[in-house]
Each structure stands twice: as structure tokens, then as C-alpha cells.
Write a protein that holds these residues in place. Structure first.
Motif, PDB file in Angstrom:
ATOM      1  N   PRO A 153       0.924  -1.244   0.122  1.00  4.88           N
ATOM      2  CA  PRO A 153       0.024   0.006  -0.141  1.00  4.88           C
ATOM      3  C   PRO A 153       0.921   1.275  -0.002  1.00  4.88           C
ATOM      4  CG  PRO A 153      -0.806  -1.699   1.604  1.00  4.88           C
ATOM      5  CD  PRO A 153       0.422  -2.094   1.061  1.00  4.88           C
ATOM      6  N   GLY A 154       0.952   1.809  -0.992  1.00  3.50           N
ATOM      7  CA  GLY A 154       1.773   3.455  -1.287  1.00  3.50           C
ATOM      8  C   GLY A 154       3.174   2.980  -1.646  1.00  3.50           C
ATOM      9  N   TYR A 155       3.594   1.757  -1.730  1.00  2.00           N
ATOM     10  CA  TYR A 155       5.175   1.295  -1.994  1.00  2.00           C
ATOM     11  C   TYR A 155       5.045   0.418  -2.952  1.00  2.00           C
ATOM     12  CZ  TYR A 155       5.689   4.411   2.361  1.00  2.00           C
ATOM     13  OH  TYR A 155       5.542   5.161   3.479  1.00  2.00           O
ATOM     14  N   LEU A 177      19.844  -7.080  -0.841  1.00  4.03           N
ATOM     15  CA  LEU A 177      19.580  -5.720  -0.844  1.00  4.03           C
ATOM     16  C   LEU A 177      18.293  -5.294  -1.683  1.00  4.03           C
ATOM     17  CD1 LEU A 177      20.864  -2.740  -0.673  1.00  4.03           C
ATOM     18  CD2 LEU A 177      21.860  -3.020  -2.956  1.00  4.03           C
ATOM     19  N   LEU A 178      17.474  -4.834  -0.831  1.00  2.00           N
ATOM     20  CA  LEU A 178      16.031  -4.582  -1.273  1.00  2.00           C
ATOM     21  C   LEU A 178      15.838  -3.221  -1.445  1.00  2.00           C
ATOM     22  CD1 LEU A 178      14.166  -6.627   1.208  1.00  2.00           C
ATOM     23  CD2 LEU A 178      14.925  -7.452  -0.814  1.00  2.00           C
ATOM     24  N   ARG A 179      14.896  -2.826  -2.350  1.00  2.00           N
ATOM     25  CA  ARG A 179      14.587  -1.406  -2.584  1.00  2.00           C
ATOM     26  C   ARG A 179      13.172  -0.963  -2.183  1.00  2.00           C
ATOM     27  NH1 ARG A 179      16.908   3.734  -3.358  1.00  2.00           N
ATOM     28  NH2 ARG A 179      16.243   4.646  -5.146  1.00  2.00           N
ATOM     29  N   LEU A 180      12.519  -0.201  -1.704  1.00  2.00           N
ATOM     30  CA  LEU A 180      11.548   0.507  -1.192  1.00  2.00           C
ATOM     31  C   LEU A 180      11.289   1.597  -1.727  1.00  2.00           C
ATOM     32  CD1 LEU A 180       9.054  -0.620   0.301  1.00  2.00           C
ATOM     33  CD2 LEU A 180       9.844   0.711   2.364  1.00  2.00           C
ATOM     34  N   GLU A 181      10.315   1.689  -2.757  1.00  2.00           N
ATOM     35  CA  GLU A 181      10.090   3.103  -3.539  1.00  2.00           C
ATOM     36  C   GLU A 181       8.623   3.663  -3.107  1.00  2.00           C
ATOM     37  OE1 GLU A 181      10.676   1.389  -7.525  1.00  2.00           O
ATOM     38  OE2 GLU A 181      12.611   2.492  -7.315  1.00  2.00           O
ATOM     39  N   GLU A 183       5.149   5.620  -3.286  1.00  2.00           N
ATOM     40  CA  GLU A 183       4.617   6.231  -4.334  1.00  2.00           C
ATOM     41  C   GLU A 183       4.432   7.742  -4.549  1.00  2.00           C
ATOM     42  OE1 GLU A 183      -0.550   6.634  -5.242  1.00  2.00           O
ATOM     43  OE2 GLU A 183       0.146   4.855  -4.212  1.00  2.00           O
ATOM     44  N   HIS A 184       4.783   8.468  -3.545  1.00  2.00           N
ATOM     45  CA  HIS A 184       5.042   9.929  -3.210  1.00  2.00           C
ATOM     46  C   HIS A 184       6.086  10.164  -2.547  1.00  2.00           C
ATOM     47  CE1 HIS A 184       1.142  10.524  -5.133  1.00  2.00           C
ATOM     48  NE2 HIS A 184       0.426   9.886  -4.144  1.00  2.00           N
ATOM     49  N   LEU A 185       6.809  11.420  -2.797  1.00  2.00           N
ATOM     50  CA  LEU A 185       8.030  11.431  -2.272  1.00  2.00           C
ATOM     51  C   LEU A 185       8.160  11.842  -0.717  1.00  2.00           C
ATOM     52  CD1 LEU A 185      11.167  12.439  -2.626  1.00  2.00           C
ATOM     53  CD2 LEU A 185      10.560  14.724  -3.209  1.00  2.00           C
ATOM     54  N   TRP A 186       6.969  12.321  -0.237  1.00  2.00           N
ATOM     55  CA  TRP A 186       6.815  12.947   0.925  1.00  2.00           C
ATOM     56  C   TRP A 186       6.357  11.555   1.792  1.00  2.00           C
ATOM     57  CZ3 TRP A 186       3.577  14.561  -2.815  1.00  2.00           C
ATOM     58  CH2 TRP A 186       2.181  14.092  -3.062  1.00  2.00           C
ATOM     59  N   TYR A 187       6.170  10.504   1.336  1.00  2.00           N
ATOM     60  CA  TYR A 187       6.085   9.339   2.273  1.00  2.00           C
ATOM     61  C   TYR A 187       7.211   9.000   3.146  1.00  2.00           C
ATOM     62  CZ  TYR A 187       1.444   7.958   0.069  1.00  2.00           C
ATOM     63  OH  TYR A 187      -0.009   8.249  -0.404  1.00  2.00           O
ATOM     64  N   GLY A 188       7.071   8.570   4.356  1.00  2.00           N
ATOM     65  CA  GLY A 188       8.079   8.395   5.163  1.00  2.00           C
ATOM     66  C   GLY A 188       8.212   6.728   4.990  1.00  2.00           C
ATOM     67  N   LEU A 189       9.509   6.432   5.659  1.00  2.00           N
ATOM     68  CA  LEU A 189       9.832   4.911   5.797  1.00  2.00           C
ATOM     69  C   LEU A 189       8.701   4.137   6.635  1.00  2.00           C
ATOM     70  CD1 LEU A 189      11.544   2.457   5.116  1.00  2.00           C
ATOM     71  CD2 LEU A 189      13.013   3.145   6.990  1.00  2.00           C
ATOM     72  N   PRO A 190       8.048   3.160   6.206  1.00  2.00           N
ATOM     73  CA  PRO A 190       6.839   2.717   7.024  1.00  2.00           C
ATOM     74  C   PRO A 190       7.368   1.722   8.254  1.00  2.00           C
ATOM     75  CG  PRO A 190       7.069   1.442   5.036  1.00  2.00           C
ATOM     76  CD  PRO A 190       7.967   2.653   5.044  1.00  2.00           C
ATOM     77  N   SER A 247      21.070   6.061   3.508  1.00  2.00           N
ATOM     78  CA  SER A 247      21.009   5.518   2.029  1.00  2.00           C
ATOM     79  C   SER A 247      19.964   6.164   1.134  1.00  2.00           C
ATOM     80  CB  SER A 247      20.921   4.106   1.680  1.00  2.00           C
ATOM     81  OG  SER A 247      19.796   3.472   2.408  1.00  2.00           O
ATOM     82  N   ARG A 248      19.007   7.025   1.973  1.00  2.00           N
ATOM     83  CA  ARG A 248      17.702   7.483   1.433  1.00  2.00           C
ATOM     84  C   ARG A 248      18.089   8.349   0.301  1.00  2.00           C
ATOM     85  NH1 ARG A 248      12.331   9.186   1.951  1.00  2.00           N
ATOM     86  NH2 ARG A 248      11.590   9.230  -0.330  1.00  2.00           N
ATOM     87  N   ASP A 249      17.404   8.165  -1.024  1.00  2.00           N
ATOM     88  CA  ASP A 249      17.474   9.052  -2.095  1.00  2.00           C
ATOM     89  C   ASP A 249      16.182   9.469  -2.570  1.00  2.00           C
ATOM     90  OD1 ASP A 249      16.759   7.185  -3.730  1.00  2.00           O
ATOM     91  OD2 ASP A 249      18.743   6.564  -4.198  1.00  2.00           O
ATOM     92  N   LEU A 250      15.888  10.322  -3.559  1.00  2.00           N
ATOM     93  CA  LEU A 250      14.619  10.804  -4.156  1.00  2.00           C
ATOM     94  C   LEU A 250      13.840   9.656  -4.396  1.00  2.00           C
ATOM     95  CD1 LEU A 250      15.638  14.070  -5.764  1.00  2.00           C
ATOM     96  CD2 LEU A 250      14.570  13.745  -3.372  1.00  2.00           C
ATOM     97  N   GLY A 251      14.425   8.319  -4.817  1.00  2.00           N
ATOM     98  CA  GLY A 251      13.583   7.346  -5.338  1.00  2.00           C
ATOM     99  C   GLY A 251      13.127   6.325  -4.398  1.00  2.00           C
ATOM    100  N   GLY A 252      13.944   6.406  -2.878  1.00  2.00           N
ATOM    101  CA  GLY A 252      13.279   5.610  -1.951  1.00  2.00           C
ATOM    102  C   GLY A 252      14.397   5.102  -1.173  1.00  2.00           C
TER     103      GLY A 252
END
Length: 289
Positions: A153-155, A177-181, A183-190, A247-252
């Protein structure tokens, strides 16, 4: 049009505030062309329409002096300075907001990505380093890990890289190594979702979450741990030591998943099996190619 261009250049040359000259030239051109089109609608021949429109524009010396009085240099530079102050004030306010530093850090990671995103290569390299330190191959490379992206949901969760080994002690270790992206830039790490994850292996092999059960219960010795990983920045040219950064960047985010099993498994399934937002992410343990 060449006659008008000469007229326009004479006008703008008298405006002392140079930054305004281009905009004045555009306005004069628009006014002149509009007048020409109006005369042509009245059936004036094109050449005659241009002559009449240029005559109506007035004497270039008089027009130029009039515009110079309106576009005074000190007023122009005051306007430029005020805009600069406004921009600097906006930037200062932006920097004072919570989380702004994080945004610039994310932008930096995106524009200048590290050589080892998420520190995964440093983690994988540690197994080879252990073999070299012990003088024997205590960790035997067995294969890679594969998975299809999963929609949360949202990722979106995906596997970028994964390897697994067998230890001489008889257990198996996998590093992902996983990538969590988002849906919107302002979403925080769940964090609430990541903390409540379950892991189950093929053949109903259970794993316990090491974050909440650091001391293994009698139920199982299989365990897993998932956490936000850090970029590994080498501190020396031989890369013996590293500095860790978010490690956070604009993509996730990059996430590190470690799994340890006391028996071989064909696959493991990471899941959030609660409520309407349940999801599952299956990881296949591939053998050597």
C-alpha cells in the motif's frame, strides 16, 4: 522590418538600465507588429502598413528618453536586490523547516550516488574476508536470490541483489539488498509495517524476527532481520574501512535483509499478514548456475 529594428535599437540604447532593454524591445516589437496587422486588415499593402506603423511609433530619441525616465537604474538595481533578498529569505526559511536537511541529503544521494548503494557490496565482501582471515573456506557460496517486485500500500518493494552461503557449521545465510520506493516523495519509511513482518520458508519452515527476539526460543533457530541500510563510503583507497551514511535518495530506501536457516529452503516469503493491507514478497533461493 529592418527599418523598425534600427528604430528599436535607437530607443533601447538610451535606456541606462541594461537588464530592462530586452523586455522593452519585446514590448515595442509586439506593439509594432500588432499595428501592422491592424492596417493590413484594412487592406493596406504590407510595405505601406509597415511604414505607417513605424511613423506612428514616434521619434526614437523622444521615446527612448521617456522610457529611460521610467526605467531608472537605481530603481532597477533596487528591484534586482529585493528579488535576491526574497530568494535568500525563502531559502533560509526552507532550510529551517524540519526535514529539509533530509531532502538535500536525498537529492545529494540521487545526483551523486555512492559506489556501494546500501553498503551491500561491503556486506557480501565480509564473507570472503572471513574466509581469508580463517585461512579456510568457512562460508561456501551457494547461489543467488531472485524475486518479483511486490506492491505494498503506497510502496513498491523489489530485490536488487541477493546471495546465499552455507557455513561449515551446517546453517545457511542469505543477504539481500532490497529497494522500497514510495508512491509519493513525502511518504516516510513505514517502520510500523517493517517491524511487524513475518518470514516463512518452503516446507512451512518458520523464521523469527531477530529485532524482537534476539534470544532464540525453542521454537526455531531460524531468524531474519530487516532494516534500513546505509551507504558505505570508503575511507581509504584500499577500502579496508568505511563511513556509513543514510542511504535514502529521492527514489526511496535501500533495505538490508539477512536470513539464517538451519536447513535448506527453496524459497522464503516475507509478508505482512494483517488486516486489509496484507501483502507477500517471495524470494527464491537459486542454486549455482
Amino acid at each position: 522590418m529592418s527599418a523598425f529594428t534600427d528604430w528599436r535599437d535607437q530607443v533601447t540604447a538610451q535606456v541606462r538600465f541594461r537588464p530592462d532593454r530586452n523586455s522593452i524591445a519585446r514590448e515595442l516589437t509586439d506593439h509594432y507588429e500588432d499595428h501592422v496587422r491592424d492596417l493590413e486588415r484594412l487592406d493596406y499593402p504590407p510595405k505601406l502598413a509597415e511604414q505607417r506603423a513605424l511613423t506612428a511609433m514616434g521619434d526614437p530619441e523622444l521615446v527612448g528618453r521617456a522610457l529611460d525616465r521610467v526605467h531608472k537604474p537605481w530603481l532597477g538595481w533596487l528591484w534586482v536586490a529585493s528579488r535576491a533578498v526574497l530568494v535568500l529569505t525563502a531559502v533560509a526559511c526552507l532550510l529551517s523547516l524540519p526535514g529539509t536537511g533530509d531532502f538535500f541529503h536525498m537529492a545529494g544521494n540521487t545526483l551523486f550516488p555512492p559506489e556501494d548503494p546500501g553498503g551491500y557490496q561491503a556486506i557480501v565482501g565480509s564473507y570472503q574476508l572471513l574466509n581469508e582471515q580463517e585461512g579456510v573456506t568457512a562460508w561456501h557460496f551457494m547461489g543467488t536470490l531472485e524475486a518479483q517486485p511486490a506492491q505494498l500500500p503506497g510502496y513498491t518493494l523489489s530485490l536488487l541483489e541477493g546471495k546465499w552461503w552455507q557455513n561449515d557449521g551446517g546453517f545457511y545465510r542469505a543477504e539481500c539488498l532490497l529497494r522500497l520506493e514510495p508512491e509519493h516523495l513525502w511518504y516516510g519509511l513505514p517502520d510500523d509495517v517493517l517491524d511487524d513482518l513475518s518470514l516463512l520458508g518452503s516446507g512451512e519452515v518458520p523464521f523469527q524476527n531477530e529485532k524482537y527476539n534476539p534470544f532464540h526460543s525453542g521454537e526455531t533457530d531460524n531468524w531474519f532481520l530487516i532494516s534500513e541500510s546505509a551507504n558505505a563510503i570508503p575511507l581509504s583507497s584500499d577500502a579496508d574501512s568505511y563511513r556509513l551514511e543514510d542511504s535514502r535518495d529521492l527514489g526511496g530506501w535501500y533495505l538490508c535483509l539477512t536470513m539464517t536457516a538451519c536447513e535448506p529452503v527453496e524459497w522464503t516469503e516475507l509478508s505482512f499478514p494483517y488486516g486489509d493491507n496484507n501483502w507477500a514478497f517471495r524470494i527464491t533461493w537459486e542454486g549455482p548456475s
